[in-house]
Design a protein around this motif. Structure first.
Motif, PDB file in Angstrom:
ATOM      1  N   PRO A   1       3.080  28.337  19.803  1.00 42.28           N
ATOM      2  CA  PRO A   1       2.053  27.277  19.688  1.00 42.28           C
ATOM      3  C   PRO A   1       2.266  26.125  20.685  1.00 42.28           C
ATOM      4  CG  PRO A   1       2.761  27.958  17.503  1.00 42.28           C
ATOM      5  CD  PRO A   1       3.697  28.606  18.493  1.00 42.28           C
ATOM      6  N   HIS A   2       3.520  25.823  21.026  1.00 43.19           N
ATOM      7  CA  HIS A   2       3.779  24.785  22.035  1.00 43.19           C
ATOM      8  C   HIS A   2       3.174  25.204  23.374  1.00 43.19           C
ATOM      9  CE1 HIS A   2       6.215  21.743  24.305  1.00 43.19           C
ATOM     10  NE2 HIS A   2       6.162  22.687  25.244  1.00 43.19           N
ATOM     11  N   GLU A   3       3.428  26.436  23.792  1.00 46.50           N
ATOM     12  CA  GLU A   3       2.897  26.891  25.088  1.00 46.50           C
ATOM     13  C   GLU A   3       1.370  26.963  25.050  1.00 46.50           C
ATOM     14  OE1 GLU A   3       4.728  26.714  27.525  1.00 46.50           O
ATOM     15  OE2 GLU A   3       6.643  26.680  26.456  1.00 46.50           O
ATOM     16  N   LEU A   4       0.824  27.406  23.933  1.00 46.50           N
ATOM     17  CA  LEU A   4      -0.642  27.428  23.826  1.00 46.50           C
ATOM     18  C   LEU A   4      -1.200  26.008  23.803  1.00 46.50           C
ATOM     19  CD1 LEU A   4      -1.048  30.505  21.500  1.00 46.50           C
ATOM     20  CD2 LEU A   4      -2.169  30.221  23.718  1.00 46.50           C
ATOM     21  N   GLY A   5      -0.378  25.064  23.361  1.00 44.02           N
ATOM     22  CA  GLY A   5      -0.782  23.653  23.437  1.00 44.02           C
ATOM     23  C   GLY A   5      -0.997  23.239  24.882  1.00 44.02           C
ATOM     24  N   HIS A   6      -0.167  23.757  25.786  1.00 46.11           N
ATOM     25  CA  HIS A   6      -0.364  23.462  27.216  1.00 46.11           C
ATOM     26  C   HIS A   6      -1.661  24.107  27.724  1.00 46.11           C
ATOM     27  CE1 HIS A   6       3.325  21.348  27.735  1.00 46.11           C
ATOM     28  NE2 HIS A   6       4.119  22.382  27.555  1.00 46.11           N
ATOM     29  N   ALA A   7      -1.976  25.282  27.184  1.00 43.19           N
ATOM     30  CA  ALA A   7      -3.235  25.935  27.567  1.00 43.19           C
ATOM     31  C   ALA A   7      -4.418  25.058  27.138  1.00 43.19           C
ATOM     32  CB  ALA A   7      -3.332  27.321  26.925  1.00 43.19           C
TER      33      ALA A   7
ATOM     34  N   ARG B   1       3.139  15.017  28.290  1.00 46.51           N
ATOM     35  CA  ARG B   1       2.507  16.332  28.183  1.00 46.51           C
ATOM     36  C   ARG B   1       3.287  17.198  27.178  1.00 46.51           C
ATOM     37  NH1 ARG B   1      -0.261  18.744  32.242  1.00 46.51           N
ATOM     38  NH2 ARG B   1       0.621  17.277  33.721  1.00 46.51           N
ATOM     39  N   GLU B   2       4.624  17.144  27.309  1.00 40.13           N
ATOM     40  CA  GLU B   2       5.476  17.958  26.439  1.00 40.13           C
ATOM     41  C   GLU B   2       5.396  17.525  24.979  1.00 40.13           C
ATOM     42  OE1 GLU B   2       6.693  20.682  27.307  1.00 40.13           O
ATOM     43  OE2 GLU B   2       6.131  20.410  29.404  1.00 40.13           O
ATOM     44  N   LEU B   3       5.420  16.211  24.786  1.00 36.94           N
ATOM     45  CA  LEU B   3       5.385  15.718  23.402  1.00 36.94           C
ATOM     46  C   LEU B   3       4.034  16.009  22.762  1.00 36.94           C
ATOM     47  CD1 LEU B   3       7.371  12.382  23.831  1.00 36.94           C
ATOM     48  CD2 LEU B   3       8.145  14.451  22.658  1.00 36.94           C
TER      49      LEU B   3
ATOM     50  N   ALA C   1      11.320  16.502  32.021  1.00 32.78           N
ATOM     51  CA  ALA C   1      11.710  15.986  30.710  1.00 32.78           C
ATOM     52  C   ALA C   1      10.828  16.562  29.609  1.00 32.78           C
ATOM     53  CB  ALA C   1      11.614  14.465  30.692  1.00 32.78           C
ATOM     54  N   HIS C   2      11.439  16.934  28.504  1.00 39.53           N
ATOM     55  CA  HIS C   2      10.696  17.413  27.345  1.00 39.53           C
ATOM     56  C   HIS C   2      10.799  16.424  26.189  1.00 39.53           C
ATOM     57  CE1 HIS C   2      10.203  21.184  29.350  1.00 39.53           C
ATOM     58  NE2 HIS C   2       9.572  21.703  28.315  1.00 39.53           N
ATOM     59  N   GLY C   3      11.639  15.398  26.362  1.00 38.50           N
ATOM     60  CA  GLY C   3      11.820  14.451  25.272  1.00 38.50           C
ATOM     61  C   GLY C   3      13.079  14.770  24.482  1.00 38.50           C
TER      62      GLY C   3
HETATM   63 ZN    ZN Z   1       6.183  22.533  27.326  1.00 36.00          ZN
END
Ligand code: ZN
Length: 213
Positions: A120-126, A141-143, A191-193
């Motif tokens: 779901p995180h990667e699909l969040g980027h989509a 973007r990551e958060l 950075a991903h946080g």
């Molecule tokens: Zn990410």
């Protein structure tokens, strides 16, 4: 995190339904093995976003490919080769790829929650790409992707298609912790946080939904 199936469409007693319920898009996946869980996580997450986009009068574009790779044999994204121990969304081609050996290790060590965080995180980027969301810092973007992942899981549980196992909460948060950056260098391009920030973004989405992201 057992898959409970899509909720039945209720019809008043004595009436025959006017339309047949659409076939479940995730039919055939029971979430009992690693690969089935991965496919289910993708399918359910896209189902969730399709509904969200529809609500907003938009059309969700499913990813074009969902590629499992091993170590260095993954697809490149533009000029960037894929690297081991990673999962990524590639806007150039609108696809997702993941090191399945790495992801299965996570799955075996920490439980199925790992898959329901990473995919779901990667699909969040989509989704960010489809919406054309712009960010000043990569960490934002990551958060937001973590927040979207939380909103997806919360939404799926609310819709009754996923049921939370006892301990899933901790499992999901532990996965974010493992994936958190060692320092909170939010200005860094990759950075991903920090674990704390990732966990709180995820929780924000989980409890507040997409609009909280
Ligand atoms: Zn990410």
């Amino acid at each position: 995190m057992p898959f409970t199936g899509f909720p039945a469409i209720e019809t008043p007693a004595g009436e025959t339904p006017a339309v047949t319920a659409p076939a479940s898009p995730c039919e055939g996946e029971d979430g009992q093995t690693f690969l089935s869980d991965v496919r289910l996580a993708r399918c359910l997450t896209e189902w969730f976003w399709e509904g969200r986009f529809q609500q907003d009068g938009r059309t969700y574009q499913p990813i074009t490919r969902f590629v499992a790779y091993n170590g260095y044999d993954g697809p490149s994204c533009g000029a960037e080769p894929s690297v081991p121990n990673n999962a990524f969304y590639c806007p150039d081609g609108h696809f997702i790829a993941f090191d399945s050996v790495w992801l299965q290790e996570l799955y075996d060590q920490t439980g199925d929650g790992s898959v329901y965080v990473v995919i779901p995180h990667e699909l969040g980027h989509a989704v960010q790409a489809l919406l054309g969301t712009r960010f000043t810092f990569n960490v934002d973007r990551e958060l937001q992707a973590d927040c979207y992942a939380g909103a997806t899981l919360g939404g799926l549980i609310q819709a009754g298609v996923l049921k939370e196992d006892e301990g899933d909460d901790g499992e999901l948060l532990a996965n974010l912790e493992a994936a958190g950056d060692p320092t909170d260098a939010w200005w860094s391009p990759d950075a991903h946080g920090s674990p704390e920030r990732r966990q709180s973004s995820f929780t924000q989405g989980f409890t507040g939904g997409v609009s909280a992201c």
